[in-house]
Scaffold this motif. Sequence first.
Motif, PDB file in Angstrom:
ATOM      1  N   SER A 263      36.576  43.491  52.211  1.00 33.18           N
ATOM      2  CA  SER A 263      37.058  43.680  50.841  1.00 33.18           C
ATOM      3  C   SER A 263      36.037  44.519  50.093  1.00 33.18           C
ATOM      4  O   SER A 263      34.841  44.436  50.366  1.00 33.18           O
ATOM      5  CB  SER A 263      37.176  42.333  50.137  1.00 33.18           C
ATOM      6  OG  SER A 263      38.162  41.560  50.761  1.00 33.18           O
TER       7      SER A 263
ATOM      8  N   ASN B 104      35.129  46.247  46.004  1.00 26.27           N
ATOM      9  CA  ASN B 104      35.462  46.347  44.592  1.00 26.27           C
ATOM     10  C   ASN B 104      34.501  47.386  44.024  1.00 26.27           C
ATOM     11  O   ASN B 104      33.311  47.124  43.887  1.00 26.27           O
ATOM     12  CB  ASN B 104      35.254  44.972  43.937  1.00 26.27           C
ATOM     13  CG  ASN B 104      35.673  44.985  42.487  1.00 26.27           C
ATOM     14  OD1 ASN B 104      35.720  46.047  41.858  1.00 26.27           O
ATOM     15  ND2 ASN B 104      35.962  43.820  41.939  1.00 26.27           N
TER      16      ASN B 104
ATOM     17  N   ILE C 278      40.030  48.298  43.748  1.00 25.12           N
ATOM     18  CA  ILE C 278      39.869  46.990  44.395  1.00 25.12           C
ATOM     19  C   ILE C 278      40.713  46.974  45.660  1.00 25.12           C
ATOM     20  O   ILE C 278      41.926  47.238  45.618  1.00 25.12           O
ATOM     21  CB  ILE C 278      40.302  45.843  43.454  1.00 25.12           C
ATOM     22  CG1 ILE C 278      39.380  45.802  42.220  1.00 25.12           C
ATOM     23  CG2 ILE C 278      40.274  44.485  44.187  1.00 25.12           C
ATOM     24  CD1 ILE C 278      39.793  44.830  41.137  1.00 25.12           C
ATOM     25  N   LYS C 279      40.050  46.704  46.782  1.00 25.65           N
ATOM     26  CA  LYS C 279      40.757  46.606  48.061  1.00 25.65           C
ATOM     27  C   LYS C 279      40.423  45.247  48.656  1.00 25.65           C
ATOM     28  O   LYS C 279      39.252  44.946  48.885  1.00 25.65           O
ATOM     29  CB  LYS C 279      40.288  47.708  49.016  1.00 25.65           C
ATOM     30  CG  LYS C 279      40.576  49.087  48.467  1.00 25.65           C
ATOM     31  CD  LYS C 279      40.670  50.129  49.546  1.00 25.65           C
ATOM     32  CE  LYS C 279      39.322  50.498  50.141  1.00 25.65           C
ATOM     33  NZ  LYS C 279      39.455  51.713  50.999  1.00 25.65           N
ATOM     34  N   THR C 280      41.451  44.441  48.859  1.00 28.66           N
ATOM     35  CA  THR C 280      41.188  43.126  49.411  1.00 28.66           C
ATOM     36  C   THR C 280      42.239  42.794  50.463  1.00 28.66           C
ATOM     37  O   THR C 280      43.033  43.651  50.848  1.00 28.66           O
ATOM     38  CB  THR C 280      41.078  42.084  48.276  1.00 28.66           C
ATOM     39  OG1 THR C 280      40.793  40.816  48.858  1.00 28.66           O
ATOM     40  CG2 THR C 280      42.334  41.995  47.439  1.00 28.66           C
ATOM     41  N   HIS C 281      42.234  41.536  50.935  1.00 27.46           N
ATOM     42  CA  HIS C 281      43.087  41.182  52.064  1.00 27.46           C
ATOM     43  C   HIS C 281      44.556  41.140  51.711  1.00 27.46           C
ATOM     44  O   HIS C 281      44.937  40.996  50.557  1.00 27.46           O
ATOM     45  CB  HIS C 281      42.636  39.827  52.624  1.00 27.46           C
ATOM     46  CG  HIS C 281      41.262  39.913  53.222  1.00 27.46           C
ATOM     47  ND1 HIS C 281      41.059  40.347  54.508  1.00 27.46           N
ATOM     48  CD2 HIS C 281      40.032  39.710  52.692  1.00 27.46           C
ATOM     49  CE1 HIS C 281      39.756  40.364  54.757  1.00 27.46           C
ATOM     50  NE2 HIS C 281      39.108  39.996  53.670  1.00 27.46           N
TER      51      HIS C 281
ATOM     52  N   ASP D  53      46.763  42.112  45.401  1.00 31.39           N
ATOM     53  CA  ASP D  53      45.572  42.130  44.538  1.00 31.39           C
ATOM     54  C   ASP D  53      44.862  43.479  44.562  1.00 31.39           C
ATOM     55  O   ASP D  53      43.844  43.651  43.901  1.00 31.39           O
ATOM     56  CB  ASP D  53      44.597  41.015  44.972  1.00 31.39           C
ATOM     57  CG  ASP D  53      45.243  39.645  44.806  1.00 31.39           C
ATOM     58  OD1 ASP D  53      45.858  39.415  43.751  1.00 31.39           O
ATOM     59  OD2 ASP D  53      45.161  38.817  45.737  1.00 31.39           O
ATOM     60  N   ASN D  54      45.392  44.413  45.347  1.00 33.75           N
ATOM     61  CA  ASN D  54      44.781  45.751  45.364  1.00 33.75           C
ATOM     62  C   ASN D  54      45.197  46.505  44.112  1.00 33.75           C
ATOM     63  O   ASN D  54      46.328  46.382  43.647  1.00 33.75           O
ATOM     64  CB  ASN D  54      45.250  46.543  46.595  1.00 33.75           C
ATOM     65  CG  ASN D  54      44.533  46.121  47.865  1.00 33.75           C
ATOM     66  OD1 ASN D  54      43.840  45.113  47.882  1.00 33.75           O
ATOM     67  ND2 ASN D  54      44.713  46.882  48.923  1.00 33.75           N
TER      68      ASN D  54
END
Length: 266
Positions: free
Chosen positions: A8, A10, A23-26, A52-53
């Motif tokens: 992840s 941010n 923001i790059k997350t799962h 959530d990205n």
Amino acid sequence: MMIHGFKSSNQDFSFGPWKITAIKTHIMKSADVEKLAEEMHMPCLPEMMFGDNVLRIQHSSGFGIEFNAKDALKRVNKNEGAVKVACAEEWQESRAENEHSKEIVKPYDWTYTTDYKGTLLGNDLTISVFSTSERINTEKLKTREQISFFEEVLLFEDELHDHGVSSLSVKIRVMPSSFFVLLRFFLRVDGVLIRMNDTRLYHESDKTYMVREYTSKGSKISNLSHVPPPFFTEPNEIAQYLPVTETICERLEFPPIPQPQTPNSY
């Protein structure tokens, strides 16, 4: 396609009065996806949903624009399937069985086609949108300016039950004097059609507005017999062969920024 060893991230980057956040997350957990699908009145959401990205471009005064998957999916037609294909009914049935749902799958656009162009931010101060004949200065974009910041954020992807792909991603590049964003929805239904909805956003630091160009292109695959088939899976390659079906050019004007009050000097 999940990247192995995914981490992840941010990231924030400052560009004059702007703060750019990527923001790059799962991928969302299936329970959260089901809950969101229910809230959005959709039978299913894309297999790979990055709820959530986000890519956000926000001015220090609060106004700005962001790109996220949930708002993009709100623009999907929830009432009917836009693409009737030989496999669609069988596909929907298998999808319904997979998800242990006994109810009949409601018709909906299972390709997740969206004409999303971003979400405007701000409470008191917001950007105003006007149509314009002004176009993005592509010549200026081609000049080899140093890239100060680059990021690409995937918002969703679905392999349409092995019948193609539907994906939405956004990338930004920031140069010393400007920034450029490309939000791309890409759809390929094997043997049926290819569609691309691109939103380009460009801002030069000395201007009080951004230029936003939305272009929708598409073609039946039967009309693309002159195109090398490997291009079908490469959005950048296939783009030049797809006729444009819609173009919308807009100026995103910034609100007047309140100046701090200076005490009267006597």
